[in-house]
Design a protein around this motif. Structure first.
Motif, PDB file in Angstrom:
ATOM      1  N   LEU A  53     -21.275  35.762   8.103  1.00 30.91           N
ATOM      2  CA  LEU A  53     -22.272  34.822   8.624  1.00 30.91           C
ATOM      3  C   LEU A  53     -22.396  33.680   7.626  1.00 30.91           C
ATOM      4  CD1 LEU A  53     -24.544  33.899  10.555  1.00 30.91           C
ATOM      5  CD2 LEU A  53     -26.108  35.314   9.194  1.00 30.91           C
ATOM      6  N   VAL A  54     -22.164  32.461   8.099  1.00 30.01           N
ATOM      7  CA  VAL A  54     -22.297  31.270   7.262  1.00 30.01           C
ATOM      8  C   VAL A  54     -23.499  30.485   7.758  1.00 30.01           C
ATOM      9  CG1 VAL A  54     -21.205  29.126   6.494  1.00 30.01           C
ATOM     10  CG2 VAL A  54     -19.806  31.176   6.876  1.00 30.01           C
ATOM     11  N   ASP A  55     -24.493  30.384   6.912  1.00 26.62           N
ATOM     12  CA  ASP A  55     -25.690  29.595   7.199  1.00 26.62           C
ATOM     13  C   ASP A  55     -25.397  28.181   6.698  1.00 26.62           C
ATOM     14  OD1 ASP A  55     -28.196  28.445   7.395  1.00 26.62           O
ATOM     15  OD2 ASP A  55     -29.224  30.005   6.254  1.00 26.62           O
ATOM     16  N   THR A  56     -25.388  27.208   7.597  1.00 28.37           N
ATOM     17  CA  THR A  56     -25.003  25.847   7.193  1.00 28.37           C
ATOM     18  C   THR A  56     -25.935  25.264   6.140  1.00 28.37           C
ATOM     19  OG1 THR A  56     -26.198  24.862   9.056  1.00 28.37           O
ATOM     20  CG2 THR A  56     -23.851  25.327   9.368  1.00 28.37           C
ATOM     21  N   ASP A  57     -27.171  25.728   6.076  1.00 25.88           N
ATOM     22  CA  ASP A  57     -28.091  25.223   5.060  1.00 25.88           C
ATOM     23  C   ASP A  57     -27.704  25.680   3.651  1.00 25.88           C
ATOM     24  OD1 ASP A  57     -29.588  23.777   6.863  1.00 25.88           O
ATOM     25  OD2 ASP A  57     -31.127  25.315   7.107  1.00 25.88           O
ATOM     26  N   ALA A  58     -26.802  26.646   3.541  1.00 25.35           N
ATOM     27  CA  ALA A  58     -26.358  27.119   2.223  1.00 25.35           C
ATOM     28  C   ALA A  58     -25.209  26.287   1.670  1.00 25.35           C
ATOM     29  CB  ALA A  58     -25.941  28.584   2.304  1.00 25.35           C
ATOM     30  N   ILE A  59     -24.643  25.428   2.492  1.00 17.38           N
ATOM     31  CA  ILE A  59     -23.525  24.583   2.050  1.00 17.38           C
ATOM     32  C   ILE A  59     -24.093  23.236   1.632  1.00 17.38           C
ATOM     33  CG2 ILE A  59     -21.383  23.475   2.767  1.00 17.38           C
ATOM     34  CD1 ILE A  59     -21.052  25.809   4.754  1.00 17.38           C
TER      35      ILE A  59
ATOM     36  N   ARG B   4     -24.526  29.865  11.522  1.00 21.89           N
ATOM     37  CA  ARG B   4     -25.920  29.565  11.862  1.00 21.89           C
ATOM     38  C   ARG B   4     -26.164  28.090  11.552  1.00 21.89           C
ATOM     39  NH1 ARG B   4     -31.177  30.738   8.390  1.00 21.89           N
ATOM     40  NH2 ARG B   4     -32.777  30.424   9.982  1.00 21.89           N
ATOM     41  N   PRO B   5     -26.278  27.261  12.597  1.00 24.13           N
ATOM     42  CA  PRO B   5     -26.443  25.828  12.370  1.00 24.13           C
ATOM     43  C   PRO B   5     -27.877  25.466  12.003  1.00 24.13           C
ATOM     44  CG  PRO B   5     -26.441  26.261  14.709  1.00 24.13           C
ATOM     45  CD  PRO B   5     -26.201  27.588  14.014  1.00 24.13           C
ATOM     46  N   HIS B   6     -28.009  24.331  11.359  1.00 22.62           N
ATOM     47  CA  HIS B   6     -29.337  23.758  11.137  1.00 22.62           C
ATOM     48  C   HIS B   6     -29.893  23.399  12.510  1.00 22.62           C
ATOM     49  CE1 HIS B   6     -32.419  21.707   8.808  1.00 22.62           C
ATOM     50  NE2 HIS B   6     -32.355  20.739   9.705  1.00 22.62           N
ATOM     51  N   PRO B   7     -31.184  23.653  12.765  1.00 20.06           N
ATOM     52  CA  PRO B   7     -31.736  23.357  14.098  1.00 20.06           C
ATOM     53  C   PRO B   7     -31.464  21.914  14.532  1.00 20.06           C
ATOM     54  CG  PRO B   7     -33.350  24.522  12.759  1.00 20.06           C
ATOM     55  CD  PRO B   7     -32.193  24.192  11.857  1.00 20.06           C
ATOM     56  N   GLY B   8     -30.937  21.772  15.741  1.00 19.04           N
ATOM     57  CA  GLY B   8     -30.651  20.461  16.308  1.00 19.04           C
ATOM     58  C   GLY B   8     -29.255  19.939  16.010  1.00 19.04           C
TER      59      GLY B   8
ATOM     60  N   GLU C 299     -26.340  21.750  16.444  1.00 20.06           N
ATOM     61  CA  GLU C 299     -25.386  22.701  17.004  1.00 20.06           C
ATOM     62  C   GLU C 299     -24.061  22.048  17.390  1.00 20.06           C
ATOM     63  OE1 GLU C 299     -28.568  22.490  17.781  1.00 20.06           O
ATOM     64  OE2 GLU C 299     -29.446  24.485  17.549  1.00 20.06           O
ATOM     65  N   GLN C 300     -24.108  20.897  18.059  1.00 21.90           N
ATOM     66  CA  GLN C 300     -22.869  20.250  18.504  1.00 21.90           C
ATOM     67  C   GLN C 300     -22.055  19.736  17.320  1.00 21.90           C
ATOM     68  OE1 GLN C 300     -24.207  17.387  21.388  1.00 21.90           O
ATOM     69  NE2 GLN C 300     -24.051  18.862  23.062  1.00 21.90           N
ATOM     70  N   LEU C 301     -22.725  19.187  16.321  1.00 22.89           N
ATOM     71  CA  LEU C 301     -22.021  18.705  15.127  1.00 22.89           C
ATOM     72  C   LEU C 301     -21.374  19.864  14.384  1.00 22.89           C
ATOM     73  CD1 LEU C 301     -24.608  16.120  13.765  1.00 22.89           C
ATOM     74  CD2 LEU C 301     -22.426  15.635  14.876  1.00 22.89           C
ATOM     75  N   VAL C 302     -22.095  20.960  14.274  1.00 24.42           N
ATOM     76  CA  VAL C 302     -21.574  22.137  13.571  1.00 24.42           C
ATOM     77  C   VAL C 302     -20.369  22.698  14.311  1.00 24.42           C
ATOM     78  CG1 VAL C 302     -22.096  24.538  12.988  1.00 24.42           C
ATOM     79  CG2 VAL C 302     -23.703  22.726  12.398  1.00 24.42           C
ATOM     80  N   ALA C 303     -20.460  22.806  15.618  1.00 23.14           N
ATOM     81  CA  ALA C 303     -19.337  23.328  16.408  1.00 23.14           C
ATOM     82  C   ALA C 303     -18.106  22.442  16.239  1.00 23.14           C
ATOM     83  CB  ALA C 303     -19.735  23.424  17.874  1.00 23.14           C
ATOM     84  N   ALA C 304     -18.299  21.135  16.197  1.00 30.69           N
ATOM     85  CA  ALA C 304     -17.172  20.216  16.017  1.00 30.69           C
ATOM     86  C   ALA C 304     -16.574  20.341  14.617  1.00 30.69           C
ATOM     87  CB  ALA C 304     -17.626  18.779  16.271  1.00 30.69           C
TER      88      ALA C 304
ATOM     89  N   ILE D  48     -14.930  30.238  15.926  1.00 31.17           N
ATOM     90  CA  ILE D  48     -16.187  30.608  15.285  1.00 31.17           C
ATOM     91  C   ILE D  48     -17.190  30.845  16.393  1.00 31.17           C
ATOM     92  CG2 ILE D  48     -15.771  29.348  13.146  1.00 31.17           C
ATOM     93  CD1 ILE D  48     -18.435  27.935  15.151  1.00 31.17           C
ATOM     94  N   GLU D  49     -18.222  31.558  16.064  1.00 38.09           N
ATOM     95  CA  GLU D  49     -19.288  31.802  17.029  1.00 38.09           C
ATOM     96  C   GLU D  49     -20.571  31.238  16.445  1.00 38.09           C
ATOM     97  OE1 GLU D  49     -19.367  35.961  18.370  1.00 38.09           O
ATOM     98  OE2 GLU D  49     -17.384  36.149  17.451  1.00 38.09           O
ATOM     99  N   LEU D  50     -21.221  30.387  17.202  1.00 34.41           N
ATOM    100  CA  LEU D  50     -22.520  29.883  16.777  1.00 34.41           C
ATOM    101  C   LEU D  50     -23.579  30.914  17.110  1.00 34.41           C
ATOM    102  CD1 LEU D  50     -22.532  26.121  17.859  1.00 34.41           C
ATOM    103  CD2 LEU D  50     -22.202  27.060  15.574  1.00 34.41           C
ATOM    104  N   VAL D  51     -24.471  31.149  16.175  1.00 32.74           N
ATOM    105  CA  VAL D  51     -25.618  32.020  16.418  1.00 32.74           C
ATOM    106  C   VAL D  51     -26.864  31.147  16.393  1.00 32.74           C
ATOM    107  CG1 VAL D  51     -24.502  34.089  15.489  1.00 32.74           C
ATOM    108  CG2 VAL D  51     -25.827  32.628  13.971  1.00 32.74           C
ATOM    109  N   PRO D  52     -27.950  31.606  16.978  1.00 33.15           N
ATOM    110  CA  PRO D  52     -29.173  30.799  16.995  1.00 33.15           C
ATOM    111  C   PRO D  52     -29.684  30.508  15.580  1.00 33.15           C
ATOM    112  CG  PRO D  52     -29.338  32.605  18.565  1.00 33.15           C
ATOM    113  CD  PRO D  52     -28.110  32.847  17.743  1.00 33.15           C
ATOM    114  N   SER D  53     -30.391  29.398  15.445  1.00 28.60           N
ATOM    115  CA  SER D  53     -30.901  29.016  14.121  1.00 28.60           C
ATOM    116  C   SER D  53     -32.190  29.752  13.766  1.00 28.60           C
ATOM    117  CB  SER D  53     -31.102  27.507  14.040  1.00 28.60           C
ATOM    118  OG  SER D  53     -31.977  27.072  15.052  1.00 28.60           O
TER     119      SER D  53
END
Length: 135
Positions: free
Chosen positions: A65-71, A99-103, A105-110, A116-121
């Motif tokens: 699980l990669v939390d985008t806020d940790a990068i 796990r994308p930062h709220p709002g 999601e589309q940028l993270v997926a791109a 990869i699988e996006l999980v809810p924030s």
């Protein structure tokens, strides 16, 4: 019992290994919630990508699980794309959840790309998604 010996006929069958989850996050609430929920998995938490990389080199997990806020660029992280790409090459059998930062999601997926699988924030929703993914 010596190596090569058969177990006794009344012995219990061996238990399957516990799934291993590596989680890159700086969110203590998420880490605590995952630790409480995932009683059947071995969960390891890392607060920077370098530590996650070291762990993957030692043992490939079942789920990452990669939390985008940790990068964070200020800590020398190159971004989500390189982290996910590295995981694909070094931990190819692991499911990679992001796990994308709220709002975002589309940028993270791109940025993360395919496989990869996006999980809810939200913490509770993220924990449930990770639990259902086999973590």
């Amino acid at each position: 019992m010596l190596a090569g010996d058969s177990p006794p006929p009344d012995a219990d069958p061996p238990m399957p290994p516990e799934p291993i989850l590596y989680c890159l996050t700086r969110d203590r609430e998420l880490a605590n919630a995952l630790d409480r929920r995932l009683s059947s998995a071995l969960a390891f938490f890392y607060n920077d990508a370098a530590r996650l990389y070291q762990a993957v080199l030692l043992r490939v997990p079942n789920v990452v699980l990669v939390d985008t806020d940790a990068i964070r660029a200020e800590y020398g992280d190159a971004g989500l794309g390189p982290v996910v790409d590295w995981l694909r090459h070094r931990a190819g059998t692991a499911r990679v959840l992001v796990r994308p930062h709220p709002g975002a999601e589309q940028l993270v997926a791109a940025e993360a790309g395919a496989r990869i699988e996006l999980v809810p924030s939200g913490v509770a929703e993220c924990v449930e998604a990770v639990a259902l993914s086999g973590g």
